[in-house]
Design an enzyme around this catalytic site. Sequence first.
Site, PDB file in Angstrom:
ATOM      1  N   GLU A  54       0.876  -1.166   0.000  1.00  0.00           N
ATOM      2  CA  GLU A  54       0.000   0.000   0.000  1.00  0.00           C
ATOM      3  C   GLU A  54       0.916   1.219   0.000  1.00  0.00           C
ATOM      4  OE1 GLU A  54      -2.920   1.721   3.301  1.00  0.00           O
ATOM      5  OE2 GLU A  54      -2.940  -0.456   3.245  1.00  0.00           O
ATOM      6  N   ASP A  65      -4.568  10.232   9.629  1.00  0.00           N
ATOM      7  CA  ASP A  65      -3.236   9.772  10.015  1.00  0.00           C
ATOM      8  C   ASP A  65      -2.765  10.351  11.334  1.00  0.00           C
ATOM      9  OD1 ASP A  65      -2.437   7.956   7.970  1.00  0.00           O
ATOM     10  OD2 ASP A  65      -2.478   9.648   6.583  1.00  0.00           O
TER      11      ASP A  65
END
Lengths: 263, 422
Positions: A54, A65
């Site tokens: 990924e 994040d």
Amino acid sequence: MTAVLQSKSAAAIDAAAAEGRAAFIGYLPAGYPDKETSIQAAIALIENGADILEVGIPYSDPVMDGPVIQQATTEVLARGFRISEVFEIVQAVTEATGAAVLVMTYYNLIDRMGAEEFARRLAAAGGAGAITPDLIPDEAEDWLAATDKYGLDRIFLSAPTSGPERAQMVAEASRGFVYGVSIMGVTGTRDSVSDVAEQVVEASKAAGARRVCVGLGVSARSHVEEIGSYADGVIVGTALVAALRDGGPEAVGELARQLSGKS
Amino acid sequence: MNTHYRDAAGPYFGDYGGRWMPESLVAALDEVADTFAKAKADPEFTDEYFRLCREYTGRPSLLTEAKRFASEAGHARIFLKREDLNHTGSHKINNVLGQALIARRLGKTRLIAETGAGQHGVATATAAALFGMDCVVYMGSADTRRQALNVARMQLLGAEVIAVDHGAQTLKDAINEALRDWVASVETTHYVLGTVAGPHPFPEMVRWFHQIIGEEAREQILTQTGRLPDAVAACVGGGSNAIGIFHGFLDDPGVELFGYEAGGDGVETGRHASAITLGRSGVLHGARSYLMQDEDGQTVDSHSISAGLDYPSVGPQHAYLNDQGRVTYQPVTDADCMSAFESLCRTEGIIPAIESAHALAGAARLSAEWGPEGAEKVIIVNLSGRGDKDVATAAEWFDLLPDQESDIETADAAAPEVGVQA
């Protein structure tokens, strides 16, 4: 959907299943700390046990994040990173390893290029598809059309808070697998994986998903084993990014061996 | 003529709006939308909301004619909608009280908010104190320095202020951090988004809580002048005060509407916050709208002397009203804004928020453009906030502090080091 479409990430998950294990999916940010090193780190990750890569595209506003990934991607942006680098990285890693390579991207980066052009370039680079953490199927008309046209996987997220209707919508819109969000939170390592993850997988399967991989908070071999007992794949991100930051591609390879149970 | 702008409902305003959000938050957004839809139709809720507006905020806010300011600007009559007189000093309290009531209905006990200039953070901290809720406010660390006084105010009110060091350290980064908090805390926490941006239902809901500005202004101008205004002017960052006052006039085709974006050093320099003027569509913080972004889709840092307008996007309904041609959006530079700021201080004895001074500058420009033929015309300016918080910025701009070195020391000493978690 046309009949000829073949999902690269589904094939990788099925190959792992044939060996009696869950797939290991590793995340690394594109171009971190620089383009060449990020390619080497990705290759080391795959050679040491990752079934699917990924590649995260650095973005100015990464709301899903945590601090480790934010810091890495902020550094990449600060050195003048351009999107075209991602396609070069995808191509280099795909050619070197033959693995399924997905990109993980916030949607505005796709939107700006245009969904169709983004899909065309990703497919041309040999990419398997994309994970889009801030795109829900409700808003994905352009992206569904573009990924259909270029035969790409599109991975949507299913959350602990998604009810049966939304879980079904996500399962139907996704191709390759469904990304099961294991906890309510952002990326980052946690000491333990909550029981919620198993419920997300069950709910997603009940809603029609054929393959469900679990991510967020996974950092140790014990998590991989635990999640691997009920999910089709296990996604590790932050721990690998920290390894790359602290020890370069070699450390990524070493951690990948541990996570995949090879050492 | 068009009579359909006023009550445009989400999630979409033409091509704009929507819910460009992580799946993890969709259930919470559904819950807020559902609760809000029921609440606004429930007299128990609306009675309580309007009671708070009257008895706590001090509504209705005045409509004050600014004769001396108007005659300095040109020939038109200029009226100020005095949102600066609200409790907490700006229009932001209207929305926050409404959302705090929604949060209570949702059973949430913790409020989080982003803030730029600090006005929305102060309002949220105020509502949390009033409702007995916990409160965390995220603020870009650049803004905690520019708006040190508001940081102290929030802390006095019992809120925790978290300085955000990521990215540009301004409003957009504070929103990112608030969203990260919300994803992890949604079970107990309501995110009091402070403007008409973000995912559905925020643009529609925040507008609803600010509609009272336009409804009052319309009634007041009719009472005070016997007619509707020729133009209504408001500053636009995310666009909450603007949509609030525009709402009262959106379906009056004879009333021209003007939204003034922060032009910073000038749009041509790239150092500005004029998302609509720049004209690129994109998705940020849950909505499709106009967005300041580069060729790759990375958000471009915005710049403005006013922390409250320093946002690289704008509410989706504004994007739609721009495309429909119903509202005219124009940039106002820092220099023009500060000139209007000074003018209002000296001619009317009112120190405006620097955000609101953009609207004053726009109205002055409009009046000047009309010239003597505009003598019979009437402009309403939404004076969205008062300028107490901006005194340090203004003193620096106008070079009012005697010694440059002691000036810098004072600014450092005032920075909220203590009690702010980095």
